[in-house]
Design a protein around this motif. Structure first.
Motif, PDB file in Angstrom:
ATOM      1  N   ALA A 145       0.838  -1.192   0.000  1.00 24.27           N
ATOM      2  CA  ALA A 145       0.000   0.000   0.000  1.00 24.27           C
ATOM      3  C   ALA A 145       0.879   1.251   0.000  1.00 24.27           C
ATOM      4  CB  ALA A 145      -0.916  -0.004   1.216  1.00 24.27           C
ATOM      5  N   LEU A 146       0.412   2.309  -0.674  1.00 23.53           N
ATOM      6  CA  LEU A 146       1.191   3.533  -0.811  1.00 23.53           C
ATOM      7  C   LEU A 146       1.214   4.363   0.471  1.00 23.53           C
ATOM      8  CD1 LEU A 146      -0.105   4.658  -4.322  1.00 23.53           C
ATOM      9  CD2 LEU A 146       2.129   3.640  -3.793  1.00 23.53           C
ATOM     10  N   VAL A 147       0.157   4.280   1.260  1.00 24.10           N
ATOM     11  CA  VAL A 147       0.060   5.113   2.456  1.00 24.10           C
ATOM     12  C   VAL A 147      -0.723   4.352   3.526  1.00 24.10           C
ATOM     13  CG1 VAL A 147      -2.046   6.259   1.616  1.00 24.10           C
ATOM     14  CG2 VAL A 147      -0.596   7.429   3.305  1.00 24.10           C
ATOM     15  N   HIS A 148      -0.368   4.643   4.774  1.00 25.60           N
ATOM     16  CA  HIS A 148      -1.010   3.988   5.911  1.00 25.60           C
ATOM     17  C   HIS A 148      -1.527   5.077   6.846  1.00 25.60           C
ATOM     18  CE1 HIS A 148       0.983   0.293   4.510  1.00 25.60           C
ATOM     19  NE2 HIS A 148       2.050   1.068   4.342  1.00 25.60           N
ATOM     20  N   PHE A 149      -2.831   5.055   7.124  1.00 25.33           N
ATOM     21  CA  PHE A 149      -3.468   6.077   7.948  1.00 25.33           C
ATOM     22  C   PHE A 149      -3.778   5.535   9.342  1.00 25.33           C
ATOM     23  CE2 PHE A 149      -4.701   7.484   3.652  1.00 25.33           C
ATOM     24  CZ  PHE A 149      -4.376   8.831   3.714  1.00 25.33           C
ATOM     25  N   ALA A 150      -3.390   6.306  10.356  1.00 26.06           N
ATOM     26  CA  ALA A 150      -3.838   6.077  11.723  1.00 26.06           C
ATOM     27  C   ALA A 150      -4.926   7.107  11.994  1.00 26.06           C
ATOM     28  CB  ALA A 150      -2.682   6.239  12.700  1.00 26.06           C
ATOM     29  N   VAL A 151      -6.127   6.650  12.303  1.00 27.62           N
ATOM     30  CA  VAL A 151      -7.282   7.556  12.356  1.00 27.62           C
ATOM     31  C   VAL A 151      -8.046   7.367  13.663  1.00 27.62           C
ATOM     32  CG1 VAL A 151      -9.396   8.297  11.196  1.00 27.62           C
ATOM     33  CG2 VAL A 151      -7.498   7.374   9.843  1.00 27.62           C
ATOM     34  N   SER A 152      -8.299   8.478  14.350  1.00 26.66           N
ATOM     35  CA  SER A 152      -9.227   8.467  15.476  1.00 26.66           C
ATOM     36  C   SER A 152     -10.373   9.400  15.125  1.00 26.66           C
ATOM     37  CB  SER A 152      -8.531   8.921  16.764  1.00 26.66           C
ATOM     38  OG  SER A 152      -8.335  10.332  16.774  1.00 26.66           O
ATOM     39  N   THR A 153     -11.317   9.545  16.022  1.00 23.47           N
ATOM     40  CA  THR A 153     -12.422  10.456  15.737  1.00 23.47           C
ATOM     41  C   THR A 153     -11.977  11.914  15.783  1.00 23.47           C
ATOM     42  OG1 THR A 153     -13.025  10.217  18.077  1.00 23.47           O
ATOM     43  CG2 THR A 153     -14.282   8.930  16.472  1.00 23.47           C
ATOM     44  N   LYS A 181      -6.446  33.021  13.131  1.00 22.02           N
ATOM     45  CA  LYS A 181      -5.171  33.549  13.633  1.00 22.02           C
ATOM     46  C   LYS A 181      -4.536  32.618  14.657  1.00 22.02           C
ATOM     47  CE  LYS A 181      -6.278  38.455  12.931  1.00 22.02           C
ATOM     48  NZ  LYS A 181      -6.448  39.776  13.597  1.00 22.02           N
ATOM     49  N   ASN A 182      -5.343  31.894  15.395  1.00 21.21           N
ATOM     50  CA  ASN A 182      -4.827  31.048  16.467  1.00 21.21           C
ATOM     51  C   ASN A 182      -4.954  29.565  16.144  1.00 21.21           C
ATOM     52  OD1 ASN A 182      -4.280  33.318  18.194  1.00 21.21           O
ATOM     53  ND2 ASN A 182      -6.495  33.453  18.572  1.00 21.21           N
ATOM     54  N   CYS A 183      -4.864  29.255  14.858  1.00 25.37           N
ATOM     55  CA  CYS A 183      -4.993  27.848  14.438  1.00 25.37           C
ATOM     56  C   CYS A 183      -3.843  27.028  15.002  1.00 25.37           C
ATOM     57  CB  CYS A 183      -5.007  27.768  12.909  1.00 25.37           C
ATOM     58  SG  CYS A 183      -5.280  26.096  12.288  1.00 25.37           S
ATOM     59  N   GLY A 184      -4.174  25.915  15.615  1.00 23.75           N
ATOM     60  CA  GLY A 184      -3.159  25.027  16.165  1.00 23.75           C
ATOM     61  C   GLY A 184      -3.293  23.626  15.620  1.00 23.75           C
ATOM     62  N   ALA A 185      -2.748  22.672  16.342  1.00 24.34           N
ATOM     63  CA  ALA A 185      -2.788  21.280  15.884  1.00 24.34           C
ATOM     64  C   ALA A 185      -4.190  20.705  16.017  1.00 24.34           C
ATOM     65  CB  ALA A 185      -1.800  20.450  16.693  1.00 24.34           C
ATOM     66  N   GLY A 186      -4.405  19.581  15.339  1.00 24.37           N
ATOM     67  CA  GLY A 186      -5.685  18.887  15.454  1.00 24.37           C
ATOM     68  C   GLY A 186      -6.686  19.296  14.400  1.00 24.37           C
ATOM     69  N   ASN A 187      -7.956  19.151  14.721  1.00 24.27           N
ATOM     70  CA  ASN A 187      -9.044  19.447  13.789  1.00 24.27           C
ATOM     71  C   ASN A 187     -10.156  20.205  14.505  1.00 24.27           C
ATOM     72  OD1 ASN A 187      -8.309  17.973  11.220  1.00 24.27           O
ATOM     73  ND2 ASN A 187      -8.174  16.275  12.678  1.00 24.27           N
ATOM     74  N   PRO A 188     -10.916  21.021  13.776  1.00 25.20           N
ATOM     75  CA  PRO A 188     -12.029  21.739  14.407  1.00 25.20           C
ATOM     76  C   PRO A 188     -13.164  20.791  14.772  1.00 25.20           C
ATOM     77  CG  PRO A 188     -12.042  22.090  12.029  1.00 25.20           C
ATOM     78  CD  PRO A 188     -10.783  21.346  12.343  1.00 25.20           C
ATOM     79  N   VAL A 189     -13.839  21.133  15.849  1.00 22.06           N
ATOM     80  CA  VAL A 189     -15.023  20.358  16.245  1.00 22.06           C
ATOM     81  C   VAL A 189     -16.198  20.824  15.383  1.00 22.06           C
ATOM     82  CG1 VAL A 189     -16.615  19.810  18.115  1.00 22.06           C
ATOM     83  CG2 VAL A 189     -14.170  20.131  18.600  1.00 22.06           C
ATOM     84  N   PRO A 190     -16.862  19.922  14.677  1.00 16.77           N
ATOM     85  CA  PRO A 190     -17.967  20.334  13.796  1.00 16.77           C
ATOM     86  C   PRO A 190     -19.120  20.948  14.577  1.00 16.77           C
ATOM     87  CG  PRO A 190     -17.882  17.942  13.983  1.00 16.77           C
ATOM     88  CD  PRO A 190     -16.654  18.457  14.650  1.00 16.77           C
ATOM     89  N   ASN A 191     -19.775  21.929  13.959  1.00 18.65           N
ATOM     90  CA  ASN A 191     -20.921  22.576  14.597  1.00 18.65           C
ATOM     91  C   ASN A 191     -22.138  21.651  14.674  1.00 18.65           C
ATOM     92  OD1 ASN A 191     -19.597  25.030  14.994  1.00 18.65           O
ATOM     93  ND2 ASN A 191     -20.004  25.680  12.892  1.00 18.65           N
ATOM     94  N   GLY A 192     -22.307  20.849  13.629  1.00 15.88           N
ATOM     95  CA  GLY A 192     -23.447  19.947  13.573  1.00 15.88           C
ATOM     96  C   GLY A 192     -23.024  18.510  13.793  1.00 15.88           C
ATOM     97  N   GLY A 194     -21.483  14.733  12.956  1.00 13.39           N
ATOM     98  CA  GLY A 194     -20.237  14.328  12.326  1.00 13.39           C
ATOM     99  C   GLY A 194     -19.094  14.322  13.316  1.00 13.39           C
ATOM    100  N   TYR A 195     -17.910  13.952  12.810  1.00 12.21           N
ATOM    101  CA  TYR A 195     -16.707  13.872  13.626  1.00 12.21           C
ATOM    102  C   TYR A 195     -15.651  14.825  13.084  1.00 12.21           C
ATOM    103  CZ  TYR A 195     -18.710   9.576  15.550  1.00 12.21           C
ATOM    104  OH  TYR A 195     -19.526   8.656  16.176  1.00 12.21           O
ATOM    105  N   PRO A 196     -14.702  15.237  13.923  1.00 10.79           N
ATOM    106  CA  PRO A 196     -13.649  16.133  13.447  1.00 10.79           C
ATOM    107  C   PRO A 196     -12.839  15.576  12.275  1.00 10.79           C
ATOM    108  CG  PRO A 196     -13.678  16.115  15.845  1.00 10.79           C
ATOM    109  CD  PRO A 196     -14.635  15.043  15.399  1.00 10.79           C
ATOM    110  N   THR A 197     -12.801  14.241  12.136  1.00 12.33           N
ATOM    111  CA  THR A 197     -11.988  13.653  11.055  1.00 12.33           C
ATOM    112  C   THR A 197     -12.820  13.161   9.873  1.00 12.33           C
ATOM    113  OG1 THR A 197     -12.021  11.514  12.220  1.00 12.33           O
ATOM    114  CG2 THR A 197     -10.122  12.951  12.594  1.00 12.33           C
TER     115      THR A 197
END
Length: 401
Positions: A145-153, A181-192, A194-197
């Protein structure tokens, strides 16, 4: 999608055609690697040209036959794949393109586990080769496989080469506040709901997106022995910035300016390479937008790095011109020749850029040129600053720095 080729191969090999084809694919995967095989196809005795194992949209043009083959691509997701002949291990998800595995995925829910558990699993329990055993085909580099993903919610990380405890995983996240301006690591929490990933499913693995990544973004880097030493797979921020720029250029055409902020280790050189090679083919109202793309860098080492990265794309290698020191002719003559020969992508250092305008001359003055400036904030004094400003349409008379 290639019935004539298959019928000719069956006529030559009879009842053993399918088995011999599978054996040949396995053999070529081990010798060439997965990416090369998907891009270039497989040579078979009795066939006049390579048998394609996938069809990607070309950068320029799209004839009906290519479109038919492109639409015939089969993308599949298989759950709980038992991949080993030596144990009962299974991987949560495997993504296939026409039967060839291109990605593996280990999933974790942050309710009970986290992203580190998926990474640990890859490093300790998803080994490409067990001691005294034959290699694991799915996990081997570069034939698996070309890429391997480790995925959590909440987070995503990825690697293109499994190496046990030494495996290096890179973030594949959007950032905690994309564009903020203050973007950091991780992902935004969705408003509705779904999951951040969930962008991984909705954006990255969407059919058109996934085929584009495999066809236009993945790069196989080779060492001095021409062996594949690394496969480059775009991180999310790289993919996002290139796609945003291309979408805006296709809508607005030549003329607008863009400033891209980056941090150390963000893979800027590769982002430049991906953008440059796709700007060559950018079209608006079915007309090519740019006559040439010019990449300017302020460091000679980086100049070579960008040049070699761009040349990793076989489909554009023949249309690249790199201005070099000690080439036997002047820089102006090199540039003039590149333009005259129709080179679509020209790479030079900041020091050589003033010669670009001289080379463009009256003959090319009415053309459209995309100029990508690496480290736009530095090394732009004197004549260089004037030349860049002139190329960008600035009026610099009377201005003082």
């Amino acid at each position: 999608s290639q019935n004539d080729a298959w019928e000719a191969y069956k006529q030559k090999n009879g009842a053993k055609a399918e088995q011999r084809l599978l054996e040949r694919i396995r053999e070529q995967l081990d010798q060439q690697g997965t990416l090369d095989l998907l891009r270039n196809g497989i040579e078979l005795m009795g066939l006049s040209k390579a048998l394609k194992l996938a069809e990607f949209k070309p950068a320029l043009g799209l004839n009906p036959d290519i479109l038919t083959r492109y639409n015939a691509n089969r993308l599949r997701v298989v759950r709980q794949v038992r991949y080993s002949l030596h144990n009962e291990n299974c991987i949560d998800l495997v993504l296939f393109l026409n039967g060839i595995p291109v990605a593996t995925v280990e999933l974790k829910t942050d309710n009970t586990q986290c992203i580190d558990d998926a990474v640990w699993q890859y490093k300790t329990d998803r080994l490409p080769k067990l001691a005294g055993k034959t290699p694991e085909s799915l996990l081997s580099f570069p034939s698996g496989a070309l890429v391997h993903f480790a995925v959590s919610t909440r987070e995503v990380r990825m690697t293109t080469k499994l190496a046990g405890p030494d495996t290096v995983f890179l973030p594949f996240n959007k950032g905690s506040d994309p564009g903020g301006k203050n973007c950091g690591a991780g992902n935004p929490v969705p408003n509705g709901p779904g999951y951040p990933t969930d962008y991984l499913w909705q954006e990255v693995w969407e059919r058109e997106s996934w085929l584009e990544i495999l066809g236009r973004y993945c790069i196989a880097e080779r060492n001095k022995k021409k062996q594949i030493s690394r496969v480059l797979f775009p991180r999310y921020h790289q993919l996002d910035v290139v796609r945003q720029l291309l979408a805006d250029v296709r809508q607005r055409g030549a003329g607008p300016r863009y400033l891209i902020q980056h941090s150390a280790g963000s893979g800027k050189s590769n982002s430049i390479a991906w953008l440059a090679h796709q700007l060559i083919a950018a079209r608006k109202a079915d007309k090519q937008i740019f006559d040439s793309v010019i990449v300017i860098t302020d460091r000679r080492i980086l100049d070579m790095q960008i040049r070699e990265t761009i040349k990793g794309f076989a489909q554009v290698g023949s249309i690249i011109g790199a201005v070099k020191e000690g080439a036997g002719v002047s820089k102006t003559e090199q540039l003039a020749k590149f333009l005259r020969d129709g080179k679509k992508l020209i790479i030079c250092t900041v020091q050589t850029f003033p010669f670009v305008l001289d080379a463009i001359g009256e003959r090319h003055r009415g053309g459209n040129f995309a100029i990508i400036i690496d480290e736009a904030h530095s090394s732009q004094g004197g004549r260089t600053a004037a030349a860049i400003s002139a190329a960008l349409g600035d009026t610099i008379e009377g201005e003082e720095e």
